[in-house]
Design a protein around this motif. Structure first.
Motif, PDB file in Angstrom:
ATOM      1  N   ASN A  90     -71.461 -43.133  25.510  1.00 18.66           N
ATOM      2  CA  ASN A  90     -72.611 -42.437  26.356  1.00 18.66           C
ATOM      3  C   ASN A  90     -72.562 -41.220  25.972  1.00 18.66           C
ATOM      4  OD1 ASN A  90     -74.777 -42.668  27.840  1.00 18.66           O
ATOM      5  ND2 ASN A  90     -74.028 -43.535  29.671  1.00 18.66           N
ATOM      6  N   GLY A  91     -73.848 -40.392  26.038  1.00 17.05           N
ATOM      7  CA  GLY A  91     -73.747 -38.927  26.114  1.00 17.05           C
ATOM      8  C   GLY A  91     -72.896 -38.381  27.179  1.00 17.05           C
ATOM      9  N   LEU A  92     -72.504 -37.055  26.867  1.00 13.00           N
ATOM     10  CA  LEU A  92     -71.611 -36.425  27.846  1.00 13.00           C
ATOM     11  C   LEU A  92     -72.577 -36.010  28.992  1.00 13.00           C
ATOM     12  CD1 LEU A  92     -69.887 -33.918  25.334  1.00 13.00           C
ATOM     13  CD2 LEU A  92     -69.042 -35.833  26.333  1.00 13.00           C
ATOM     14  N   GLY A  93     -73.686 -35.872  28.970  1.00 14.58           N
ATOM     15  CA  GLY A  93     -74.440 -35.511  30.187  1.00 14.58           C
ATOM     16  C   GLY A  93     -74.469 -36.610  31.380  1.00 14.58           C
ATOM     17  N   PRO A  94     -74.728 -37.870  30.799  1.00  8.61           N
ATOM     18  CA  PRO A  94     -74.729 -38.826  31.708  1.00  8.61           C
ATOM     19  C   PRO A  94     -73.433 -39.229  32.079  1.00  8.61           C
ATOM     20  CG  PRO A  94     -76.342 -39.620  29.736  1.00  8.61           C
ATOM     21  CD  PRO A  94     -75.505 -38.307  29.545  1.00  8.61           C
ATOM     22  N   ARG A  95     -72.586 -39.087  31.508  1.00  9.25           N
ATOM     23  CA  ARG A  95     -71.077 -39.264  31.754  1.00  9.25           C
ATOM     24  C   ARG A  95     -70.568 -38.372  32.656  1.00  9.25           C
ATOM     25  NH1 ARG A  95     -67.343 -39.484  26.822  1.00  9.25           N
ATOM     26  NH2 ARG A  95     -65.774 -40.028  28.039  1.00  9.25           N
ATOM     27  N   ASN A  96     -71.022 -37.029  32.720  1.00  9.26           N
ATOM     28  CA  ASN A  96     -70.590 -35.980  33.611  1.00  9.26           C
ATOM     29  C   ASN A  96     -71.468 -36.345  34.923  1.00  9.26           C
ATOM     30  OD1 ASN A  96     -69.690 -33.447  34.662  1.00  9.26           O
ATOM     31  ND2 ASN A  96     -71.657 -32.578  34.214  1.00  9.26           N
ATOM     32  N   LEU A  97     -72.579 -36.704  34.920  1.00  9.33           N
ATOM     33  CA  LEU A  97     -73.170 -37.069  36.246  1.00  9.33           C
ATOM     34  C   LEU A  97     -72.730 -38.323  36.856  1.00  9.33           C
ATOM     35  CD1 LEU A  97     -75.639 -36.269  38.028  1.00  9.33           C
ATOM     36  CD2 LEU A  97     -77.047 -37.847  36.698  1.00  9.33           C
ATOM     37  N   ILE A  98     -72.091 -39.174  36.158  1.00  5.00           N
ATOM     38  CA  ILE A  98     -71.699 -40.544  36.824  1.00  5.00           C
ATOM     39  C   ILE A  98     -70.238 -39.927  37.307  1.00  5.00           C
ATOM     40  CG2 ILE A  98     -70.619 -42.734  36.069  1.00  5.00           C
ATOM     41  CD1 ILE A  98     -72.906 -43.065  33.983  1.00  5.00           C
ATOM     42  N   PHE A  99     -69.686 -39.273  36.637  1.00  5.82           N
ATOM     43  CA  PHE A  99     -68.131 -38.779  36.966  1.00  5.82           C
ATOM     44  C   PHE A  99     -68.263 -38.241  38.256  1.00  5.82           C
ATOM     45  CE2 PHE A  99     -65.001 -35.495  37.179  1.00  5.82           C
ATOM     46  CZ  PHE A  99     -63.962 -36.146  36.952  1.00  5.82           C
ATOM     47  N   ILE A 100     -69.352 -37.128  38.323  1.00  5.67           N
ATOM     48  CA  ILE A 100     -69.495 -36.434  39.673  1.00  5.67           C
ATOM     49  C   ILE A 100     -69.685 -37.222  40.743  1.00  5.67           C
ATOM     50  CG2 ILE A 100     -70.770 -34.685  40.682  1.00  5.67           C
ATOM     51  CD1 ILE A 100     -71.047 -33.172  38.168  1.00  5.67           C
ATOM     52  N   LEU A 101     -70.673 -38.341  40.604  1.00  6.33           N
ATOM     53  CA  LEU A 101     -71.104 -39.145  41.628  1.00  6.33           C
ATOM     54  C   LEU A 101     -69.796 -39.860  42.184  1.00  6.33           C
ATOM     55  CD1 LEU A 101     -74.614 -40.163  40.473  1.00  6.33           C
ATOM     56  CD2 LEU A 101     -73.932 -38.632  42.351  1.00  6.33           C
ATOM     57  N   LEU A 102     -68.972 -40.662  41.022  1.00  9.04           N
ATOM     58  CA  LEU A 102     -67.987 -41.365  41.580  1.00  9.04           C
ATOM     59  C   LEU A 102     -66.859 -40.530  42.246  1.00  9.04           C
ATOM     60  CD1 LEU A 102     -67.691 -43.652  38.502  1.00  9.04           C
ATOM     61  CD2 LEU A 102     -68.259 -44.182  40.865  1.00  9.04           C
ATOM     62  N   LYS A 103     -66.671 -39.426  41.492  1.00  4.87           N
ATOM     63  CA  LYS A 103     -65.737 -38.390  42.414  1.00  4.87           C
ATOM     64  C   LYS A 103     -66.306 -38.133  43.828  1.00  4.87           C
ATOM     65  CE  LYS A 103     -62.364 -36.542  41.181  1.00  4.87           C
ATOM     66  NZ  LYS A 103     -61.196 -37.024  41.495  1.00  4.87           N
ATOM     67  N   LEU A 104     -67.523 -37.686  44.227  1.00  3.64           N
ATOM     68  CA  LEU A 104     -68.007 -37.810  45.556  1.00  3.64           C
ATOM     69  C   LEU A 104     -67.815 -38.896  46.110  1.00  3.64           C
ATOM     70  CD1 LEU A 104     -71.193 -35.834  44.674  1.00  3.64           C
ATOM     71  CD2 LEU A 104     -69.195 -34.786  45.526  1.00  3.64           C
ATOM     72  N   LEU A 105     -68.051 -39.947  45.892  1.00  2.38           N
ATOM     73  CA  LEU A 105     -67.710 -41.378  46.318  1.00  2.38           C
ATOM     74  C   LEU A 105     -66.410 -41.201  46.698  1.00  2.38           C
ATOM     75  CD1 LEU A 105     -68.692 -43.939  47.650  1.00  2.38           C
ATOM     76  CD2 LEU A 105     -68.830 -44.947  45.647  1.00  2.38           C
ATOM     77  N   GLU A 106     -65.512 -41.116  45.767  1.00  6.86           N
ATOM     78  CA  GLU A 106     -63.965 -41.059  46.163  1.00  6.86           C
ATOM     79  C   GLU A 106     -63.648 -40.079  47.502  1.00  6.86           C
ATOM     80  OE1 GLU A 106     -59.903 -39.228  43.886  1.00  6.86           O
ATOM     81  OE2 GLU A 106     -61.614 -39.917  42.691  1.00  6.86           O
ATOM     82  N   PHE A 107     -64.158 -38.895  47.159  1.00  2.00           N
ATOM     83  CA  PHE A 107     -63.997 -38.182  48.411  1.00  2.00           C
ATOM     84  C   PHE A 107     -64.579 -38.660  49.601  1.00  2.00           C
ATOM     85  CE2 PHE A 107     -64.612 -34.430  45.122  1.00  2.00           C
ATOM     86  CZ  PHE A 107     -63.317 -34.703  44.501  1.00  2.00           C
ATOM     87  N   PHE A 108     -65.599 -39.113  49.823  1.00  2.00           N
ATOM     88  CA  PHE A 108     -66.207 -39.794  50.834  1.00  2.00           C
ATOM     89  C   PHE A 108     -65.449 -40.925  51.625  1.00  2.00           C
ATOM     90  CE2 PHE A 108     -68.759 -43.273  52.615  1.00  2.00           C
ATOM     91  CZ  PHE A 108     -69.420 -42.656  53.738  1.00  2.00           C
ATOM     92  N   ARG A 109     -64.764 -41.719  50.265  1.00  2.10           N
ATOM     93  CA  ARG A 109     -63.938 -42.943  50.904  1.00  2.10           C
ATOM     94  C   ARG A 109     -62.660 -42.251  51.544  1.00  2.10           C
ATOM     95  NH1 ARG A 109     -66.565 -47.032  51.982  1.00  2.10           N
ATOM     96  NH2 ARG A 109     -67.474 -48.376  50.110  1.00  2.10           N
ATOM     97  N   SER A 110     -62.120 -41.496  50.770  1.00  6.92           N
ATOM     98  CA  SER A 110     -60.997 -40.776  51.357  1.00  6.92           C
ATOM     99  C   SER A 110     -60.944 -40.011  52.653  1.00  6.92           C
ATOM    100  CB  SER A 110     -60.310 -39.804  50.414  1.00  6.92           C
ATOM    101  OG  SER A 110     -59.393 -39.069  50.654  1.00  6.92           O
ATOM    102  N   PHE A 111     -62.203 -39.514  52.867  1.00  3.50           N
ATOM    103  CA  PHE A 111     -62.209 -38.983  54.018  1.00  3.50           C
ATOM    104  C   PHE A 111     -62.471 -39.809  55.391  1.00  3.50           C
ATOM    105  CE2 PHE A 111     -64.930 -36.776  57.454  1.00  3.50           C
ATOM    106  CZ  PHE A 111     -64.280 -35.777  57.751  1.00  3.50           C
ATOM    107  N   THR A 112     -63.374 -40.675  55.222  1.00  4.55           N
ATOM    108  CA  THR A 112     -63.629 -41.766  56.151  1.00  4.55           C
ATOM    109  C   THR A 112     -62.639 -42.737  56.510  1.00  4.55           C
ATOM    110  OG1 THR A 112     -64.677 -43.143  54.614  1.00  4.55           O
ATOM    111  CG2 THR A 112     -65.996 -41.605  55.591  1.00  4.55           C
ATOM    112  N   THR A 113     -61.614 -42.862  55.396  1.00  4.21           N
ATOM    113  CA  THR A 113     -60.672 -43.852  55.623  1.00  4.21           C
ATOM    114  C   THR A 113     -59.378 -43.209  56.255  1.00  4.21           C
ATOM    115  OG1 THR A 113     -59.916 -43.649  53.478  1.00  4.21           O
ATOM    116  CG2 THR A 113     -61.451 -45.462  54.063  1.00  4.21           C
ATOM    117  N   SER A 114     -59.255 -41.835  56.160  1.00  3.75           N
ATOM    118  CA  SER A 114     -58.127 -41.139  56.619  1.00  3.75           C
ATOM    119  C   SER A 114     -58.109 -41.069  58.174  1.00  3.75           C
ATOM    120  CB  SER A 114     -58.085 -39.628  56.029  1.00  3.75           C
ATOM    121  OG  SER A 114     -59.013 -38.894  56.517  1.00  3.75           O
ATOM    122  N   GLN A 115     -56.745 -41.431  58.862  1.00  5.14           N
ATOM    123  CA  GLN A 115     -56.454 -41.458  60.149  1.00  5.14           C
ATOM    124  C   GLN A 115     -55.512 -40.610  60.577  1.00  5.14           C
ATOM    125  OE1 GLN A 115     -58.329 -42.737  62.668  1.00  5.14           O
ATOM    126  NE2 GLN A 115     -59.809 -43.361  61.502  1.00  5.14           N
TER     127      GLN A 115
END
Length: 688
Positions: A309-334
């Motif tokens: 895939n092109g670098l642009g879509p891959r960059n966007l997908i990467f950023i969105l998945l990282k944001l979801l990772e940060f969100f998951r990490s924040f909401t599941t930490s106790q």
């Protein structure tokens, strides 16, 4: 709760800065090597598992020489308090707003030490300083020559300095409370999307970076705090792998044993030796991290790998998945952290302009979508800090959300640089709202290159825009006595003579060296203000010129007064005004660029050998008849052997001076310090 202000002292270029943060998204703009990456790196250090550590090179160069000053005090028998006061420290102060006093402040409770029921903020101080009682260990048996001294200090600092944490009463700086560093990590959680994203993997060296993020998402889904739906999906994944494991135990390992060399030829295993047995273990985490790629759906079962895939879509997908990772990490930490800072460096990498516009616009919506979709509507209190060099992203951000990082030379030590942070929310607060709206709309419709340039030129229209690059080229060729403008980051903005004055305060705020090229626009006030030749004119109708001198206390200067202005009269702060003047003393003067260009090139336009009034008449007539675009294109491309009008050449010469940004106009705003040049090579650029 959220961080409203960050004050930083003595870390790299951030020697004494205050950064205000928006409650949701703050956009940091500025030229290269202005300290933006240093900000991100500082918070990376604060998130280290062990106590954050710094090196000598991390101290701002402006304070490094204070180690030598403290050493001399110790050598001369000064008191310990005096020596310690002279030693530099790296300090970070966070101001955290937590709303009304009845709110659940959770992990912030240890930091709230005031007794004022009306107070809704607190301060968190992080200090990297020499431990108590360690002055002898820092300076004993040390060389007394500077190079050897700093080499020894460099080795001792990580061992003798340590990071401490304390709460401060915002109403009483003397009221402080020391806390354990672990409390800071419970309060503050950070996520980082680096500018150096490995997105260009080839088929031969597939890095599967998107697939690796899935491991973190799976881990979050298996935590006790994950919602039931996510836990069910994680359990199904685990069961699927377990079924495969059973098959491996029965069949795969049996066949694998047959591949083992015949050790019995060498007497193994003997009577007392255990027999060999193979065992293959599968774990979901390892499968996701090491053996899973995210591909793209094809046809007939032929799917495309991630790298196709092109670098642009891959960059966007990467950023969105990282944001979801940060969100998951924040909401599941106790327990959940009170503040979540997410740093996104240069999201524009590989994204086309329209995608950049959409990204910064949708960032808040992404956070809301995650909260609604995966957290039952419970808000994700993320503060996004976006650093960018993209004028397209800056266009979409409001002035209030932008922070401008400006790197400046020191007055006393010009070889040393320091960062100044300018807050467009407070910096333009005195600007009339209609002017603020105009600036933002205008820069959105054109571009925000002013926020990233080293030099700026504001021009009136098409003729200047097409001819100016050639004029700069002519100035640069064979002129070693001036800095070459073509080697500097220059932005040219077409603003028109009627609107240029609205940019004055913004240019002053940005401390951007800018040339404003405008037309004299002479009129005859005795003839109802009718436009006329310069020789017949009494005043100028140009708004930019009149506002310029009105700002200096000179209302409505006459045409003759304008033509008598010296260069010093055309410079205010870091701005210079350029309008038509005679090409040489005693010659006629043009009213517009076209007329001035004709008068500056009499041989080309058959004006040689006639009187100045006659040349003015012919230039006036010709300038009023020509098509501006055709005129500019002809002399920018086809006929290039001409002279630049004097008023523009003088302005460009001024613009080319002082290629390095000097804080001379703001010298009284901050205390300047000097530093030893021993570490000069260690703090060049953001990564110093």
């Amino acid at each position: 709760m959220y961080i409203s202000k960050i004050a930083i002292n003595n870390f790299r270029l951030l020697e004494a800065v205050v950064l205000g943060l928006e409650e949701q998204t703050t956009v940091i703009v500025g030229r290269n090597n202005s300290g933006k990456t240093s900000l991100t790196e500082l918070f990376r250090r604060l998130q280290e598992e062990a106590s954050p550590r710094f090196k000598l090179e991390d101290f701002s160069l402006g304070v490094v020489d204070q180690f030598w000053t403290a050493f001399e005090l110790q050598r001369n028998g000064a008191e310990e308090t005096q020596i310690r006061k002279a030693l530099p420290e790296i300090k970070i102060e966070l101001t955290i707003e937590y709303g009304n006093s009845g709110a659940d402040i959770g992990p912030l409770s240890d930091f709230v030490i005031d007794l004022n029921l009306e107070c809704t903020s607190t301060k968190v101080n992080i200090l990297y300083a020499l431990e108590e009682g360690k002055i002898p260990a820092l300076f004993d048996d040390i060389e007394q020559e500077k190079p050897a001294f700093f080499k020894a200090i460099k080795e001792r600092i990580p061992m003798l300095f340590k990071t401490t944490l304390e709460a401060e009463d915002p109403n009483d700086p003397t009221n402080r409370k020391k806390l354990e560093l672990s409390i800071l990590r419970a309060l503050l959680q950070c996520g980082f999307i680096s500018a150096h994203r490995t997105l260009d993997a080839t088929t031969r060296t597939e890095k599967a970076i998107l697939g690796k993020i899935l491991e973190t998402l799976f881990t979050a889904a298996t935590s006790e705090t994950a919602n039931p739906d996510e836990r069910d999906k994680a359990e199904e994944l685990t069961k699927a792998v377990s079924d495969i494991q059973n098959d491996i135990d029965v069949n795969f390992n049996e066949q694998l044993l047959k591949l083992i060399p015949a050790f019995n030829l060498f007497g193994y295993p003997g009577l007392s030796d255990p027999k060999l047995h193979t065992e293959t273990n599968l774990k979901v985490e390892q499968l996701l991290s090491n053996h899973t790629t995210v591909g793209y759906e094809g046809i007939n079962g032929v799917n495309l790998p991630e790298s196709y895939n092109g670098l642009g879509p891959r960059n966007l997908i990467f950023i969105l998945l990282k944001l979801l990772e940060f969100f998951r990490s924040f909401t599941t930490s106790q327990p959940a952290a009170g503040v979540h800072l997410v740093f996104i460096e240069e999201p524009e990498a590989h994204l086309h302009p329209q995608m950049q516009n959409v990204f910064i616009r949708k960032l808040g919506e992404i956070a809301k979508f995650f909260s609604d979709q995966y957290n039952g509507g419970v808000s994700w209190p993320a503060q996004f800090v976006v650093t960018t060099h993209s004028s397209h992203i800056a266009n979409e951000a409001s002035f209030d959300s932008m922070r401008y990082f400006l790197v400046q030379q020191r007055t006393e030590s010009p070889e040393l640089l320091t960062t100044k942070i300018k807050d467009l929310r407070s910096g333009l607060s005195d600007e009339p709202s209609e002017n603020r709206d105009f600036l933002h709309k205008y820069m959105t419709l054109t571009r925000c290159d002013l926020l990233f340039a080293d030099r700026g030129v504001l021009i009136e229209g098409t003729t200047e825009r097409l001819l100016l690059p050639k004029m700069i080229e002519k100035l640069d060729v064979g002129r070693p006595d001036i800095a070459k403008l073509s080697c500097q980051y220059l932005t040219i903005m077409e603003v028109g003579g009627a609107y240029a004055h609205i940019f004055f305060n913004l240019l002053d705020f940005l401390n951007l060296r800018t040339l404003i090229i405008t037309d004299l626009d002479t009129v005859d006030r005795g003839n109802d203000g009718k436009k006329c030749k310069v020789s017949d004119g009494t005043h100028s109708s140009n708004s930019c010129i009149n506002r310029w001198y009105a700002g200096n206390g000179e209302e409505n200067p006459t045409k003759d007064e304008l033509l008598e202005k010296r260069e010093v009269d055309k410079v205010t702060k870091n701005r210079r005004l350029a309008f038509q003047i005679p090409h040489y003393e005693g010659d006629a003067c043009g009213r517009s660029l076209e007329a001035a260009f004709i008068l500056a090139n009499p041989d080309i336009f058959d004006l040689a050998g006639i009187t100045a009034p006659a040349r003015e008449d012919q230039a006036w007539t010709a300038a009023n008849k020509i098509d501006k675009t055709d005129f500019a294109l002809e002399f920018a491309i086809n006929k290039t052997n001409w002279s630049t009008p004097r008023y523009i050449e003088e302005g460009l010469r001024w613009l080319a001076e002082n290629p390095d940004n000097s804080p001379a106009s703001e010298a009284n705003e901050e205390q300047e310090a000097t530093a030893t040049p021993v570490l000069a090579e260690n703090q060049e650029g953001d990564n110093a």
